[in-house]
Design a protein around this motif. Structure first.
Motif, mmCIF file in Angstrom:
data_model
loop_
_atom_site.group_PDB
_atom_site.id
_atom_site.type_symbol
_atom_site.label_atom_id
_atom_site.label_comp_id
_atom_site.label_asym_id
_atom_site.label_seq_id
_atom_site.Cartn_x
_atom_site.Cartn_y
_atom_site.Cartn_z
ATOM 1 N N PRO A 1 17.008 28.628 56.572
ATOM 2 C CA PRO A 1 15.646 29.075 56.905
ATOM 3 C C PRO A 1 15.631 30.543 57.336
ATOM 4 C CG PRO A 1 16.520 27.674 58.635
ATOM 5 C CD PRO A 1 17.528 27.671 57.523
ATOM 6 N N ALA A 2 14.540 31.198 57.036
ATOM 7 C CA ALA A 2 14.387 32.605 57.398
ATOM 8 C C ALA A 2 14.201 32.740 58.911
ATOM 9 C CB ALA A 2 13.197 33.204 56.663
ATOM 10 N N THR A 3 14.630 33.875 59.435
ATOM 11 C CA THR A 3 14.486 34.158 60.857
ATOM 12 C C THR A 3 13.021 34.393 61.214
ATOM 13 O OG1 THR A 3 16.674 35.176 60.821
ATOM 14 C CG2 THR A 3 15.290 35.676 62.719
ATOM 15 N N TYR A 4 12.303 35.099 60.318
ATOM 16 C CA TYR A 4 10.896 35.439 60.559
ATOM 17 C C TYR A 4 10.045 35.003 59.377
ATOM 18 C CZ TYR A 4 12.696 38.355 64.309
ATOM 19 O OH TYR A 4 13.327 38.795 65.439
ATOM 20 N N LYS A 5 8.756 34.838 59.621
ATOM 21 C CA LYS A 5 7.839 34.465 58.547
ATOM 22 C C LYS A 5 7.440 35.692 57.720
ATOM 23 C CE LYS A 5 3.388 32.143 57.964
ATOM 24 N NZ LYS A 5 3.308 31.307 56.936
ATOM 25 N N ILE A 6 6.899 36.725 58.390
ATOM 26 C CA ILE A 6 6.430 37.905 57.661
ATOM 27 C C ILE A 6 7.057 39.164 58.245
ATOM 28 C CG2 ILE A 6 4.429 39.315 57.028
ATOM 29 C CD1 ILE A 6 2.760 36.741 57.177
ATOM 30 N N CYS A 7 7.642 39.969 57.362
ATOM 31 C CA CYS A 7 8.251 41.235 57.733
ATOM 32 C C CYS A 7 7.475 42.355 57.053
ATOM 33 C CB CYS A 7 9.709 41.265 57.290
ATOM 34 S SG CYS A 7 10.530 42.837 57.577
ATOM 35 N N LEU A 8 7.079 43.351 57.828
ATOM 36 C CA LEU A 8 6.394 44.524 57.291
ATOM 37 C C LEU A 8 7.372 45.688 57.321
ATOM 38 C CD1 LEU A 8 3.855 46.052 56.320
ATOM 39 C CD2 LEU A 8 3.200 46.296 58.731
ATOM 40 N N LEU A 9 7.594 46.284 56.163
ATOM 41 C CA LEU A 9 8.492 47.423 56.015
ATOM 42 C C LEU A 9 7.632 48.657 55.759
ATOM 43 C CD1 LEU A 9 11.265 48.736 55.553
ATOM 44 C CD2 LEU A 9 11.213 47.831 53.218
ATOM 45 N N ILE A 10 7.735 49.653 56.653
ATOM 46 C CA ILE A 10 6.924 50.867 56.537
ATOM 47 C C ILE A 10 7.853 52.054 56.334
ATOM 48 C CG2 ILE A 10 5.168 52.318 57.620
ATOM 49 C CD1 ILE A 10 4.548 49.859 59.466
ATOM 50 N N ASP A 11 7.853 52.574 55.113
ATOM 51 C CA ASP A 11 8.716 53.697 54.752
ATOM 52 C C ASP A 11 8.137 54.359 53.510
ATOM 53 O OD1 ASP A 11 10.852 55.407 53.975
ATOM 54 O OD2 ASP A 11 12.331 54.026 54.810
ATOM 55 N N ASP A 12 8.123 55.677 53.474
ATOM 56 C CA ASP A 12 7.548 56.392 52.341
ATOM 57 C C ASP A 12 8.498 56.498 51.161
ATOM 58 O OD1 ASP A 12 9.035 58.225 54.080
ATOM 59 O OD2 ASP A 12 8.465 59.745 52.610
ATOM 60 N N ASN A 13 9.785 56.179 51.357
ATOM 61 C CA ASN A 13 10.782 56.360 50.304
ATOM 62 C C ASN A 13 10.933 55.088 49.458
ATOM 63 O OD1 ASN A 13 13.547 56.275 49.103
ATOM 64 N ND2 ASN A 13 13.654 58.323 49.992
ATOM 65 N N TYR A 14 10.593 55.196 48.184
ATOM 66 C CA TYR A 14 10.616 54.046 47.276
ATOM 67 C C TYR A 14 12.014 53.425 47.183
ATOM 68 C CZ TYR A 14 10.438 51.255 43.062
ATOM 69 O OH TYR A 14 10.549 50.228 42.173
ATOM 70 N N ILE A 15 13.036 54.262 47.031
ATOM 71 C CA ILE A 15 14.407 53.748 46.887
ATOM 72 C C ILE A 15 14.852 53.038 48.162
ATOM 73 C CG2 ILE A 15 16.833 54.372 46.516
ATOM 74 C CD1 ILE A 15 15.083 54.639 43.992
ATOM 75 N N ASP A 16 14.588 53.653 49.320
ATOM 76 C CA ASP A 16 14.933 52.997 50.587
ATOM 77 C C ASP A 16 14.223 51.651 50.711
ATOM 78 O OD1 ASP A 16 16.561 55.088 51.318
ATOM 79 O OD2 ASP A 16 15.171 55.929 52.799
ATOM 80 N N ASN A 17 12.955 51.604 50.319
ATOM 81 C CA ASN A 17 12.201 50.349 50.374
ATOM 82 C C ASN A 17 12.810 49.298 49.465
ATOM 83 O OD1 ASN A 17 10.302 51.137 52.264
ATOM 84 N ND2 ASN A 17 8.898 51.918 50.735
ATOM 85 N N PHE A 18 13.187 49.717 48.264
ATOM 86 C CA PHE A 18 13.777 48.782 47.304
ATOM 87 C C PHE A 18 15.060 48.173 47.884
ATOM 88 C CE2 PHE A 18 16.667 47.785 43.819
ATOM 89 C CZ PHE A 18 15.882 46.927 43.065
ATOM 90 N N VAL A 19 15.944 49.042 48.394
ATOM 91 C CA VAL A 19 17.230 48.583 48.932
ATOM 92 C C VAL A 19 17.014 47.712 50.174
ATOM 93 C CG1 VAL A 19 19.387 49.353 50.011
ATOM 94 C CG2 VAL A 19 18.521 50.515 47.960
#
Length: 126
Positions: A2-20
Motif C-alpha cells: 500500500p502507498a504511504t500517502y493518497k495524493i502527492c502534489l509535486l511542484i517544480d518548473d523543470n519537466y525532466i526533474d518532474n518526470f524523474v
C-alpha cells in the motif's frame, strides 16, 4: 504494497526533474496519485479551488515567477482546512540561506536535496 500517502502534489518548473521524481514516487509506491504542477501559482489555484487535496507536497525552491518560499507565503493565506499537507522542500540549491529558511518555515517538514531516491522515500515513509 500500500502507498504511504493518497495524493502527492509535486511542484517544480523543470519537466525532466518532474518526470524523474514522479517515476521514483510511483515506483516506490509513495502515493496512490501523483499530481504535477509546473507553476507554483497553478498549484495555489488548485489548492484554493479544492481540485487538488494533497496529503504531501514536494516543493522546489527556485522557479520563475514564484519561488517555493513565495508559494509558502501564499499557502499561509489559504483556509486552515486546506493546509493539512506535509511539505518537503525538494531542491538542488546548495545555498545555506535556503536551508535555513526551510528549517525555520513552519510548513516545511524536511529539506531534501535533489534527486529524490528510493532510499530517501523509505526514510520518509518510516
Amino acid at each position: 504494497m500500500p502507498a504511504t500517502y493518497k495524493i502527492c502534489l509535486l511542484i517544480d518548473d523543470n519537466y525532466i526533474d518532474n518526470f524523474v521524481t514522479r517515476r521514483i514516487l510511483e515506483s516506490g509506491h509513495f502515493a496512490d496519485e501523483v499530481i504535477v504542477r509546473q507553476s507554483p501559482a497553478d498549484a495555489i489555484d488548485s489548492l484554493r479551488d479544492g481540485s487538488v487535496k494533497p496529503d504531501v507536497i514536494f516543493l522546489d525552491i527556485r522557479m520563475p515567477m514564484m519561488s517555493g518560499f513565495e508559494f509558502l507565503q501564499e499557502y499561509d493565506k489559504l483556509n486552515d482546512e486546506v493546509k493539512k499537507a506535509k511539505i518537503f522542500m525538494l531542491s538542488s540549491s546548495l545555498d545555506p540561506t535556503d536551508l535555513k529558511k526551510s528549517i525555520e518555515n513552519k510548513y516545511i517538514t524536511q529539506f531534501i536535496h535533489k534527486p529524490l531516491t528510493h532510499k530517501i522515500l523509505e526514510e520518509l515513509s518510516a
